[in-house]
Design an enzyme around this catalytic site. Structure first.
Site, PDB file in Angstrom:
ATOM      1  CD  GLN A 210      48.354  44.498  67.448  1.00  9.69           C
ATOM      2  OE1 GLN A 210      47.822  45.549  67.119  1.00  9.69           O
ATOM      3  NE2 GLN A 210      49.609  44.222  67.137  1.00  9.69           N
ATOM      4  CB  SER A 211      44.801  47.669  73.622  1.00 10.01           C
ATOM      5  OG  SER A 211      43.886  48.672  74.004  1.00 10.01           O
ATOM      6  CG  ASN A 212      41.386  48.383  68.357  1.00 13.47           C
ATOM      7  OD1 ASN A 212      42.252  48.349  67.508  1.00 13.47           O
ATOM      8  ND2 ASN A 212      40.459  47.431  68.486  1.00 13.47           N
TER       9      ASN A 212
END
Ligand SMILES: *Cc1c(COP(=O)(O)O)cnc(C)c1O
Length: 337
Positions: free
Chosen positions: A74-76
């Protein structure tokens, strides 16, 4: 100090607002301000956008047509990179870390946005993550064979170029804090995940004379430990200082990291953290994210309970974004209703 910034491409809606939280200030017995870096944009938002202004400018200057980077599932940072690339007419390859690459996570939150924006996702396991630089090189080699010109961005965009994004933020804060009616001992607090935000803020603090004005900078680490980040931040700072011949030094010992709030681990939330995130939303309609700002804010509140004066009389919490990472965590809040 007059600072010569590297080339940058406009991506972020800056300066971001600095807002006073009246109810939180009353509750915590210290002035609470929030630097709304979650508002650097709507979808292309959060702290990574500031770094990408410098990184993408470099990619364009070098004639690259695809960016390669990586992060957690879920890397921003990956989402912001994917969107920035698309905005600028480039492609993106995201190496996303997941437990079992044969069973990749559902397409939701940041992953949904990555996909919709046309990014190519390469699932990598924890073993490959440990040698992520090699993985990026392998992807770059593959892309070159296809006639592409790749540009590699490290984890979190946290290198000497990306850190400039937070020198810009420190410059904004210098002006915004100087314009307040009263000057008070202040601590600027941020969530620390890969060190680039910290490095930029530390450099900015040195360049814009924060210490003389009683302004300090402190990171709350959401993974690893204080020593790891002091070393990493000092290293990034040294690289910026060397590459731009800046007349400052950032000794490792001068870097302040508030350790003890990693909790259950990276991207693992405790019930107390979620409760604290909920309390902020309920009081202010400000949404922290579970992975970074939620842990960091929980750290701030916990430290204040131990010592109400530990951050001086005024806290500036840098809200670094991450809202889209909240939605895939919805089920963890079930116990709160
Ligand atoms: C990446 C990230 C951070 C941490 O910033 P670093 O520069 O990687 O230390 C903090 N908050 C959010 C929401 C992030 O996405």
């Amino acid at each position: 100090m007059d600072v010569q910034f590297p080339e940058r491409v406009a991506l972020a809606a800056t300066p971001t607002p600095l807002v006073f939280l009246e109810r939180s200030s009353e509750l915590l017995g210290v002035e609470v301000w929030v630097k709304r870096d979650d508002m650097t944009g709507i979808e292309l938002s959060g702290n990574k956008v500031r770094k990408l202004e410098f990184l993408m400018a470099d990619a364009l200057a070098k004639g690259c047509d695809v960016v390669v980077t990586g992060g957690g599932e879920q890397s921003n940072h990956c989402r912001a990179t994917a969107l920035a690339a698309t905005r600028l007419g480039l492609k993106s390859v995201l190496c996303l870390r997941t437990t079992d690459t044969r069973k990749p996570p559902q397409t939701r939150g940041n992953i949904l946005m990555d996909r919709l924006a046309g990014s190519e996702i390469v699932w990598i396991d924890h073993e490959d993550w440990a040698r992520q630089e090699e993985v990026y090189q392998e992807q770059a080699t593959r892309l070159r064979k296809d006639g592409k010109t790749p540009y590699i961005i490290p984890e979190g965009g946290s290198n000497a170029l990306g850190a400039w994004g937070y020198v810009v933020c420190a410059q904004e804060l210098a002006g915004e804090l100087a314009a307040l009616a009263e000057q008070k001992p202040t601590t600027i607090v941020y969530a620390c995940g890969s060190g680039g935000t910290g490095a930029g803020l530390q450099l900015g603090a040195a360049l814009f004379g924060f210490a003389e004005r009683n302004i300090e900078v402190a990171g709350v680490n959401v993974c690893d430990d204080a020593d790891y980040f002091k070393t990493k931040i000092a290293k990034i700072c040294d690289e910026v200082i060397a590459s731009a011949s800046l007349a400052v030094t950032i000794p490792k010992e001068s870097i302040s990291i508030v350790d003890g709030y990693v909790g259950k681990g990276y991207a693992q939330s405790s019930q107390e953290e979620l409760e604290c995130l909920r309390a902020m939303a309920e009081r202010e309609a400000i949404f922290l994210d579970p992975v970074y700002s939620g842990k960091a804010w929980y750290g701030v509140v916990s430290e204040l309970q131990k010592d109400p004066g530990c951050f001086g009389e005024r806290i500036v919490f840098v809200l670094t974004g991450g809202l889209f990472g909240l939605f895939p965590q919805a089920h963890h809040f079930d116990a709160l209703w």
